[in-house]
Design a protein around this motif. Structure first.
Motif, PDB file in Angstrom:
ATOM      1  N   GLY A   1       0.842  -1.185   0.000  1.00 55.73           N
ATOM      2  CA  GLY A   1       0.000   0.000   0.000  1.00 55.73           C
ATOM      3  C   GLY A   1       0.882   1.242   0.000  1.00 55.73           C
ATOM      4  N   VAL A   2       0.535   2.176  -0.843  1.00 54.53           N
ATOM      5  CA  VAL A   2       1.365   3.362  -1.028  1.00 54.53           C
ATOM      6  C   VAL A   2       1.479   4.168   0.268  1.00 54.53           C
ATOM      7  N   LEU A   3       0.384   4.300   1.011  1.00 56.14           N
ATOM      8  CA  LEU A   3       0.451   5.061   2.262  1.00 56.14           C
ATOM      9  C   LEU A   3       1.402   4.417   3.262  1.00 56.14           C
ATOM     10  N   LYS A   4       1.349   3.099   3.368  1.00 57.93           N
ATOM     11  CA  LYS A   4       2.257   2.397   4.275  1.00 57.93           C
ATOM     12  C   LYS A   4       3.703   2.579   3.824  1.00 57.93           C
ATOM     13  N   ALA A   5       3.932   2.487   2.513  1.00 59.64           N
ATOM     14  CA  ALA A   5       5.287   2.660   1.987  1.00 59.64           C
ATOM     15  C   ALA A   5       5.807   4.069   2.289  1.00 59.64           C
ATOM     16  N   ILE A   6       4.953   5.059   2.137  1.00 58.33           N
ATOM     17  CA  ILE A   6       5.357   6.434   2.450  1.00 58.33           C
ATOM     18  C   ILE A   6       5.677   6.554   3.935  1.00 58.33           C
ATOM     19  N   SER A   7       4.836   5.945   4.771  1.00 59.91           N
ATOM     20  CA  SER A   7       5.073   6.013   6.218  1.00 59.91           C
ATOM     21  C   SER A   7       6.354   5.289   6.619  1.00 59.91           C
ATOM     22  N   GLU A   8       6.790   4.307   5.806  1.00 55.79           N
ATOM     23  CA  GLU A   8       8.041   3.592   6.065  1.00 55.79           C
ATOM     24  C   GLU A   8       9.246   4.363   5.529  1.00 55.79           C
ATOM     25  N   GLY A   9       9.014   5.501   4.890  1.00 55.98           N
ATOM     26  CA  GLY A   9      10.104   6.322   4.382  1.00 55.98           C
ATOM     27  C   GLY A   9      10.667   5.882   3.050  1.00 55.98           C
ATOM     28  N   LEU A  10       9.925   5.091   2.295  1.00 52.16           N
ATOM     29  CA  LEU A  10      10.437   4.550   1.037  1.00 52.16           C
ATOM     30  C   LEU A  10      10.368   5.548  -0.118  1.00 52.16           C
ATOM     31  N   GLU A  11       9.520   6.542   0.005  1.00 55.86           N
ATOM     32  CA  GLU A  11       9.330   7.493  -1.093  1.00 55.86           C
ATOM     33  C   GLU A  11      10.644   8.181  -1.472  1.00 55.86           C
ATOM     34  N   GLY A  12      11.401   8.627  -0.488  1.00 51.41           N
ATOM     35  CA  GLY A  12      12.649   9.324  -0.765  1.00 51.41           C
ATOM     36  C   GLY A  12      13.650   8.442  -1.489  1.00 51.41           C
ATOM     37  N   THR A  13      13.779   7.198  -1.062  1.00 51.94           N
ATOM     38  CA  THR A  13      14.708   6.268  -1.710  1.00 51.94           C
ATOM     39  C   THR A  13      14.266   5.982  -3.136  1.00 51.94           C
ATOM     40  N   PHE A  14      12.970   5.783  -3.311  1.00 51.12           N
ATOM     41  CA  PHE A  14      12.416   5.537  -4.642  1.00 51.12           C
ATOM     42  C   PHE A  14      12.712   6.707  -5.578  1.00 51.12           C
ATOM     43  N   VAL A  15      12.364   7.912  -5.158  1.00 55.60           N
ATOM     44  CA  VAL A  15      12.532   9.096  -6.000  1.00 55.60           C
ATOM     45  C   VAL A  15      14.015   9.362  -6.291  1.00 55.60           C
ATOM     46  N   GLU A  16      14.867   9.237  -5.276  1.00 59.60           N
ATOM     47  CA  GLU A  16      16.305   9.485  -5.469  1.00 59.60           C
ATOM     48  C   GLU A  16      16.881   8.505  -6.479  1.00 59.60           C
ATOM     49  N   ALA A  17      16.555   7.235  -6.348  1.00 64.06           N
ATOM     50  CA  ALA A  17      17.086   6.221  -7.261  1.00 64.06           C
ATOM     51  C   ALA A  17      16.562   6.439  -8.681  1.00 64.06           C
ATOM     52  N   LEU A  18      15.300   6.749  -8.800  1.00 62.97           N
ATOM     53  CA  LEU A  18      14.710   6.958 -10.120  1.00 62.97           C
ATOM     54  C   LEU A  18      15.267   8.214 -10.781  1.00 62.97           C
ATOM     55  N   ASP A  19      15.374   9.293 -10.028  1.00 60.44           N
ATOM     56  CA  ASP A  19      15.944  10.530 -10.577  1.00 60.44           C
ATOM     57  C   ASP A  19      17.389  10.318 -11.021  1.00 60.44           C
ATOM     58  N   TYR A  20      18.142   9.554 -10.253  1.00 64.62           N
ATOM     59  CA  TYR A  20      19.526   9.241 -10.623  1.00 64.62           C
ATOM     60  C   TYR A  20      19.554   8.492 -11.955  1.00 64.62           C
ATOM     61  N   ALA A  21      18.723   7.476 -12.064  1.00 58.81           N
ATOM     62  CA  ALA A  21      18.697   6.672 -13.291  1.00 58.81           C
ATOM     63  C   ALA A  21      18.304   7.524 -14.494  1.00 58.81           C
TER      64      ALA A  21
END
Length: 178
Positions: free
Chosen positions: A99-119
């Motif tokens: 679930g996206v809300l749970k993932a955001i609450s786990e702090g995954l959004e920053g890692t996702f965005v950073e990795a994707l922006d890098y790529a």
């Protein structure tokens, strides 16, 4: 192992290829546990499995495996564009499963965005401009308070400009416009 994984990738939707890919990953990682080329390809395959998985528990497990392979690849080559890309995609699949809300609450959004922006910054055309596809889908899948359909459309259109043959972008663009 790398050539074999690349060859089998072309027929990954065939049952015999799935078994052969899993065997090649297992053997390749056992023989060369820190080989960047094998590890990012293992991540790619696990993400692909997760992307097509309907059962949330299995999707979460397989996405996490892809995520782990990507992290191992990044330990072998810190600036690896392919590993950053599949790290982001695996985190995205994991987020869909939990679930996206749970993932955001786990702090995954920053890692996702950073990795994707890098790529995207380091190889915008990689995987048929898949970074733009994923970024467009990210903006679409966010909860309503963070969702941004204009950004979703812009990212998907960037991907289409680079690779108009990528049919998934048309599907995602239609959903965004809807």
């Amino acid at each position: 192992y790398v050539a074999r994984l690349d060859e089998l990738w072309k027929t990954r939707d065939e049952e015999a290829s799935v078994k052969a890919i899993n065997d090649a990953i297992r053997e390749g990682v056992r023989a060369f546990p820190t080989d960047y080329q094998i590890l990012w390809r293992a991540s790619r395959f696990r993400w692909w499995e997760a992307d097509g998985e309907a059962a949330e528990k299995r999707k979460r497990m397989v996405a996490k495996e892809g995520w782990n392979y990507a992290n191992r690849a990044l330990e072998a080559k810190a600036g690896g564009t392919e590993a950053k890309y599949y790290l982001a995609l695996s985190i995205g699949a994991y987020s869909q499963a939990v679930g996206v809300l749970k993932a955001i609450s786990e702090g995954l959004e920053g890692t996702f965005v950073e990795a994707l922006d890098y790529a995207i910054a380091h190889d915008e055309g990689f995987d048929r401009a898949g970074g733009h596809t994923a970024k467009g889908r990210y903006w679409w899948e966010l909860p309503w308070i963070k969702r941004d359909l204009k950004k979703s459309k812009a990212e998907i259109e960037k991907g289409l400009a680079l690779h108009p043959e990528h049919l998934r972008n048309y599907y995602y663009l239609a959903q965004t416009l809807e």
